[in-house]
Enzyme design. Structure first.
Site, mmCIF file in Angstrom:
data_model
loop_
_atom_site.group_PDB
_atom_site.id
_atom_site.type_symbol
_atom_site.label_atom_id
_atom_site.label_comp_id
_atom_site.label_asym_id
_atom_site.label_seq_id
_atom_site.Cartn_x
_atom_site.Cartn_y
_atom_site.Cartn_z
ATOM 1 C CD GLU A 173 62.199 52.986 38.038
ATOM 2 O OE1 GLU A 173 61.659 51.937 38.408
ATOM 3 O OE2 GLU A 173 62.464 53.248 36.833
ATOM 4 C CD GLN A 174 65.354 51.310 33.726
ATOM 5 O OE1 GLN A 174 66.422 50.770 33.471
ATOM 6 N NE2 GLN A 174 64.267 51.077 33.015
ATOM 7 N NE ARG A 234 54.119 52.032 34.993
ATOM 8 C CZ ARG A 234 55.363 52.504 35.148
ATOM 9 N NH1 ARG A 234 55.675 53.713 34.741
ATOM 10 N NH2 ARG A 234 56.299 51.753 35.713
ATOM 11 C CE1 TYR A 284 41.317 51.135 32.302
ATOM 12 C CE2 TYR A 284 41.169 49.540 30.528
ATOM 13 C CZ TYR A 284 41.885 50.132 31.550
ATOM 14 O OH TYR A 284 43.165 49.705 31.817
ATOM 15 C CG ASP A 312 55.124 42.421 33.682
ATOM 16 O OD1 ASP A 312 54.145 41.840 34.201
ATOM 17 O OD2 ASP A 312 55.005 43.296 32.795
HETATM 18 C C1 LIG Z 1 48.771 47.240 26.693
HETATM 19 C C2 LIG Z 1 48.859 46.757 28.107
HETATM 20 C C3 LIG Z 1 47.745 46.820 28.927
HETATM 21 C C4 LIG Z 1 47.814 46.352 30.240
HETATM 22 N N1 LIG Z 1 46.708 46.421 31.029
HETATM 23 C C5 LIG Z 1 46.744 45.898 32.276
HETATM 24 C C6 LIG Z 1 45.588 45.929 33.133
HETATM 25 O O1 LIG Z 1 44.539 46.457 32.781
HETATM 26 N N2 LIG Z 1 45.667 45.371 34.365
HETATM 27 C C7 LIG Z 1 46.820 44.773 34.804
HETATM 28 O O2 LIG Z 1 46.827 44.239 35.919
HETATM 29 N N3 LIG Z 1 47.934 44.755 34.035
HETATM 30 C C8 LIG Z 1 47.928 45.299 32.801
HETATM 31 N N4 LIG Z 1 49.049 45.288 32.019
HETATM 32 C C9 LIG Z 1 50.270 44.652 32.536
HETATM 33 C C10 LIG Z 1 51.035 45.565 33.462
HETATM 34 O O3 LIG Z 1 51.317 46.807 32.855
HETATM 35 C C11 LIG Z 1 52.323 44.881 33.912
HETATM 36 O O4 LIG Z 1 52.049 43.571 34.291
HETATM 37 C C12 LIG Z 1 52.901 45.630 35.110
HETATM 38 O O5 LIG Z 1 53.348 46.895 34.714
HETATM 39 C C13 LIG Z 1 54.016 44.843 35.765
HETATM 40 O O6 LIG Z 1 54.518 45.571 36.850
HETATM 41 P P1 LIG Z 1 56.017 45.413 37.295
HETATM 42 O O7 LIG Z 1 56.184 46.338 38.443
HETATM 43 O O8 LIG Z 1 56.335 43.977 37.436
HETATM 44 O O9 LIG Z 1 56.861 45.910 36.025
HETATM 45 P P2 LIG Z 1 56.952 47.360 35.401
HETATM 46 O O10 LIG Z 1 55.692 48.110 35.544
HETATM 47 O O11 LIG Z 1 57.489 47.166 34.023
HETATM 48 O O12 LIG Z 1 58.048 48.082 36.289
HETATM 49 C C14 LIG Z 1 59.404 47.716 36.245
HETATM 50 C C15 LIG Z 1 60.205 48.889 36.788
HETATM 51 O O13 LIG Z 1 61.571 48.486 36.870
HETATM 52 C C16 LIG Z 1 62.382 49.508 36.347
HETATM 53 N N5 LIG Z 1 63.616 48.878 35.875
HETATM 54 C C17 LIG Z 1 63.775 48.064 34.806
HETATM 55 N N6 LIG Z 1 65.061 47.673 34.686
HETATM 56 C C18 LIG Z 1 65.719 48.246 35.722
HETATM 57 C C19 LIG Z 1 67.078 48.210 36.155
HETATM 58 N N7 LIG Z 1 68.014 47.509 35.491
HETATM 59 N N8 LIG Z 1 67.434 48.901 37.273
HETATM 60 C C20 LIG Z 1 66.502 49.622 37.954
HETATM 61 N N9 LIG Z 1 65.196 49.711 37.584
HETATM 62 C C21 LIG Z 1 64.810 49.013 36.494
HETATM 63 C C22 LIG Z 1 61.541 50.138 35.248
HETATM 64 O O14 LIG Z 1 61.979 51.450 34.940
HETATM 65 C C23 LIG Z 1 60.150 50.102 35.867
HETATM 66 O O15 LIG Z 1 59.868 51.242 36.631
HETATM 67 C C24 LIG Z 1 49.024 45.794 30.722
HETATM 68 C C25 LIG Z 1 50.156 45.753 29.908
HETATM 69 C C26 LIG Z 1 50.082 46.241 28.607
HETATM 70 C C27 LIG Z 1 51.305 46.185 27.729
#
Ligand SMILES: Cc1cc2nc3c(=O)[nH]c(=O)nc-3n(C[C@H](O)[C@H](O)[C@H](O)COP(=O)(O)OP(=O)(O)OC[C@H]3O[C@@H](n4cnc5c(N)ncnc54)[C@H](O)[C@@H]3O)c2cc1C
Length: 403
Positions: free
Chosen positions: A36-37, A107, A212, A292
């Protein structure tokens, strides 16, 4: 078969990466390292709803009770309101069996609960991936701090602007949607005593606002979605301007209750909202993507995290059966094929929900929009919430075994 000596690197310690670490350890039995960065986990954030489909997976992984203890279960179904606060439709909040109800999670709480379930010593903070290189013997990863290592496989869970995806796979990048989200939390104790402990969405022309409860109802999450020509990159920590948010929902056209809520906000963050057309592939040899990084979607169906959770358990089931290096690549290919179908539905449905809430495109016809929202409740329940990622993975595995 993969086993405890199979080394898998997970890039990104967000909600997707940490769930994957739990699933790959507990189901596939491999050795994971999460990079994790950030220097601290879950330092920043806002709320997300963990929906019944995500909870079903967390239940299977043995972490649901811990997650629920840190979250807030609302009093009942949510509501969609017009900008003046009149009821338009009820929102789905539980699965058909009434076994799982959506839970609001802060979160940082969700990240910390998940991190506690990952085997000790597997999370490396302050490691920002800068380069990834497939080799005959494995996959080499390099970090900004000078650390490098080689793994049998790599999972890119590094979010919307994924370095793993962008540096290795020739895939289109997510595009800015033209909307930003003002997002944050307020202390629930300052809300009026009769404030409903449910999810509420106010919908007006071109923008909407939702809130919520979180953290055993001690906090209230809010998000204001508004159009903007400033494509800010998502970061979980870019400070926004509260007066700008208030100005977006000011005036007689907005419910006085909503305006009062916004007056209570003293701090806000903002996000640029990115959208992705469904990708046609997200694995390359022994590297794959999750969350994502693989399928950025607009947040309007509340499914981004839930899809990352579904990805995690599916990946674990497929990886468990992999034989040798070629087996891992094949498992990743199959995982991608299965998950792509599901996540494409959610990407499209999220976009459609955004248009509904913001009275755009065909939903500029409010009667049609309202009828559609009422009818959408059953869709959300059956297609989104009733989905069982474990059953789907097991069914797909059986099919692949017959090939
Ligand atoms: C306004 C809003 C509301 C939302 N509400 C909901 C909801 O109610 N329910 C729901 O299911 N989803 C919701 N989402 C979507 C949700 O936040 C994302 O889909 C989710 O965070 C994706 O998780 P992830 O682990 O794929 O990515 P992220 O949560 O973005 O995590 C990625 C991680 O990778 C790390 N990282 C990035 N680049 C590097 C690198 N080069 N080297 C090392 N580490 C790195 C980052 O620091 C981060 O910790 C919402 C999004 C938004 C914007």
């Amino acid at each position: 078969m993969v086993n405890q000596t199979t080394r898998v690197a997970i890039i990104g310690g967000g909600m997707g990466g940490l769930t994957a670490a739990i699933a790959l350890t507990r189901i596939a039995g491999v050795q994971v390292t999460v990079f994790e960065q950030a220097r601290k986990l879950g330092d920043v954030g806002a709320g997300v709803a963990v929906a019944p489909n995500g909870q079903r997976v967390l239940d299977k992984l043995g972490v649901l009770e811990q997650v629920k203890r840190a979250g807030a279960t609302p009093d009942g179904h949510g509501v969609y309101l017009d900008s003046l606060g009149n009821l338009v439709a009820e929102a789905a909040w539980e699965d058909s069996a009434k076994q799982y109800q959506s839970v609001g999670m802060y979160r940082p709480d969700l990240v910390n609960v998940l991190a506690d379930e990952v085997p000790a010593d597997t999370i490396r903070l302050g490691h920002r991936l800068t380069s990834i290189q497939p080799l005959d013997t494995g996959v080499r990863v390099e970090f900004e701090n000078g650390v490098h290592d080689e793994f049998d496989a790599v999972v890119g869970a590094d979010g919307v602007h994924s370095v793993v995806r962008n540096s290795l796979m020739q895939l289109p990048e997510p595009v800015y949607s033209g909307f930003i989200a003002f997002r944050g939390v307020i202390d629930a104790s300052i809300l009026p005593d009769d404030w409903p402990m449910i999810s509420q969405v106010w919908m007006g022309e071109g923008k909407h606002f939702m809130c919520y409860p979180l953290q055993q109802r001690k906090l209230f999450n809010y998000v204001g979605f508004v159009p903007s020509d400033r494509p800010l990159k998502e970061s979980w920590s870019a400070p926004g301007d509260v007066s700008e948010l208030a100005a977006e929902f000011a005036g007689e056209n907005w419910d006085p209750r909503l305006r009062h809520f916004i007056q209570l906000i003293d701090k806000t963050f903002w996000w640029g909202l990115y959208d992705h057309e469904p990708l046609t592939n997200w694995s390359l040899g022994r590297v794959t993507l999750l969350g994502d990084a693989a399928h950025t979607m607009l947040p309007h169906a509340g499914q981004g995290v839930n899809q990352a959770i579904e990805d995690s358990i599916t990946l674990a089931f497929f990886l468990k059966e992999a034989e040798g290096a070629e087996g891992i690549a094949e498992a990743f290919k199959r995982y991608t094929a299965i998950r792509m179908q599901r996540t494409a539905i959610l990407q499209n449905s999220s976009r459609r929900s955004g248009s509904q809430f913001d009275e755009q495109n065909e939903f500029a016809d409010i009667k049609k929009r309202n009828a559609d929202l009422r009818a959408g409740r059953d869709f959300r329940r059956s297609v989104l919430f009733d989905f069982d990622a474990v059953k789907a993975a097991e069914k797909a595995l059986k099919r692949f075994r017959r090939i």
